[in-house]
Design an enzyme around this catalytic site. Structure first.
Site, PDB file in Angstrom:
ATOM      1  N   SER A  76     108.663  15.986  18.363  1.00  0.00           N
ATOM      2  CA  SER A  76     109.269  16.964  17.447  1.00  0.00           C
ATOM      3  C   SER A  76     110.708  16.593  17.081  1.00  0.00           C
ATOM      4  O   SER A  76     111.367  15.805  17.763  1.00  0.00           O
ATOM      5  CB  SER A  76     109.252  18.348  18.084  1.00  0.00           C
ATOM      6  OG  SER A  76     107.943  18.702  18.457  1.00  0.00           O
TER       7      SER A  76
HETATM    8  N1  SAH Z   1     106.618  18.697  22.168  1.00  0.00           N
HETATM    9  C1  SAH Z   1     105.929  17.488  21.826  1.00  0.00           C
HETATM   10  C2  SAH Z   1     105.168  17.736  20.541  1.00  0.00           C
HETATM   11  C3  SAH Z   1     103.926  16.983  20.461  1.00  0.00           C
HETATM   12  S1  SAH Z   1     102.966  17.294  19.019  1.00  0.00           S
HETATM   13  C4  SAH Z   1     106.910  16.345  21.667  1.00  0.00           C
HETATM   14  O1  SAH Z   1     108.036  16.608  21.232  1.00  0.00           O
HETATM   15  O2  SAH Z   1     106.551  15.206  21.948  1.00  0.00           O
HETATM   16  C5  SAH Z   1     101.854  18.533  19.613  1.00  0.00           C
HETATM   17  C6  SAH Z   1     100.979  18.157  20.755  1.00  0.00           C
HETATM   18  O3  SAH Z   1     100.073  19.240  20.973  1.00  0.00           O
HETATM   19  C7  SAH Z   1     100.113  16.905  20.538  1.00  0.00           C
HETATM   20  O4  SAH Z   1     100.348  16.006  21.573  1.00  0.00           O
HETATM   21  C8  SAH Z   1      98.685  17.453  20.558  1.00  0.00           C
HETATM   22  O5  SAH Z   1      97.754  16.563  21.122  1.00  0.00           O
HETATM   23  C9  SAH Z   1      98.851  18.697  21.411  1.00  0.00           C
HETATM   24  N2  SAH Z   1      97.808  19.704  21.231  1.00  0.00           N
HETATM   25  C10 SAH Z   1      97.203  20.099  20.085  1.00  0.00           C
HETATM   26  N3  SAH Z   1      96.299  21.060  20.335  1.00  0.00           N
HETATM   27  C11 SAH Z   1      96.323  21.286  21.677  1.00  0.00           C
HETATM   28  C12 SAH Z   1      95.600  22.163  22.546  1.00  0.00           C
HETATM   29  N4  SAH Z   1      94.685  23.019  22.099  1.00  0.00           N
HETATM   30  N5  SAH Z   1      95.900  22.118  23.869  1.00  0.00           N
HETATM   31  C13 SAH Z   1      96.816  21.257  24.352  1.00  0.00           C
HETATM   32  N6  SAH Z   1      97.520  20.405  23.585  1.00  0.00           N
HETATM   33  C14 SAH Z   1      97.287  20.421  22.253  1.00  0.00           C
END
Ligand code: SAH
Length: 228
Positions: A76
């Protein structure tokens, strides 16, 4: 790859902090938050973002933008990470649930502020890489689970704060249930591939919840099934 030195990263990291502070001030009318608290600023300064991005993205590690981390996901934008962390209003006794571990960058920020962080990620390769990075950085108050975070983490509930870093079509009822009275849930709500509504949902001491919108944001979708 990048041939930047530690000093280069430190300089860029300091510049990023200034940018995030300025952006917080400039968006205050919308967000109601003109200033990041000292603990959040310290956490932002303490977590080395270049340790959480893939080698091909190192040149932009301290740019205030999301970056690809593989598996179609992103790390993010630092301003949004800082704002969402501020909105959770954690302290050193807090127990936090994060849904969407991704790179583990936001996880590390939460871990430096809270007592314990439980983080759920549906893509095993991302969960494993995040776990490895956090271990290498000496972060020892995080537990990561590979699962569908839509259902929260029942066994560890209730939580003082819950942060969702993927966009949900609607607020997952299990997450509201797993919030302590006095706790807060920060979550982007809205359709995939478009702008969503960053919401703060608070639960009061009587157990009633109330929600307010903070800012339009763009997140990857919260995916319901574990595979695909
Ligand atoms: N805070 C993280 C953002 C990652 S993007 C960072 O800054 O790196 C969002 C993440 O949510 C992705 O890795 C995706 O695989 C995960 N995600 C999406 N749906 C999900 C679910 N139902 N349960 C767990 N993780 C999920």
């Amino acid at each position: 790859m990048s041939d930047k030195s530690v000093e280069d990263y430190e300089r860029e990291h300091r510049r990023l902090l200034e940018q995030v502070i300025a952006e917080t001030r400039e968006t205050a009318d919308l967000t109601g938050c003109s200033k990041l608290s000292e603990p959040v600023l310290r956490a932002l300064a303490a977590v080395p973002r270049h340790r959480f991005v893939p080698p091909a993205q190192l040149a932009w590690a301290y740019a205030d933008t999301p970056l690809p981390i593989g598996s179609g996901q992103t790390i993010s934008q630092p301003f949004i990470v800082a704002l969402m962390t501020e909105l959770l209003a954690l302290d050193s006794r807090s127990v936090v649930l994060e849904v969407g571990t991704g790179s583990g960058y936001q996880t590390a920020m939460l871990a430096s502020l809270a007592r314990r962080v439980y983080s759920v990620e549906r893509i095993p390769a991302l969960a494993e890489a995040a776990e490895r990075r956090l271990r290498e950085l000496g972060v020892d108050n995080v537990e990561i689970r590979i699962a569908d975070g839509y259902r929260g983490w029942e066994e560890q509930a209730p939580f003082d704060g819950i942060m969702v870093t993927a966009a949900a079509a609607e607020v997952p009822p299990a997450l509201v249930r797993q919030l302590k009275p006095g706790g807060r849930l920060v979550i982007p709500v809205g359709p995939p591939q478009r702008s969503q509504d960053l919401r703060v949902i608070g639960k009061d001491e009587s157990g009633a919840s109330h929600s307010h919108s903070v800012l339009p944001v763009v997140f990857v979708p919260l995916v319901r099934n574990l595979e695909g």
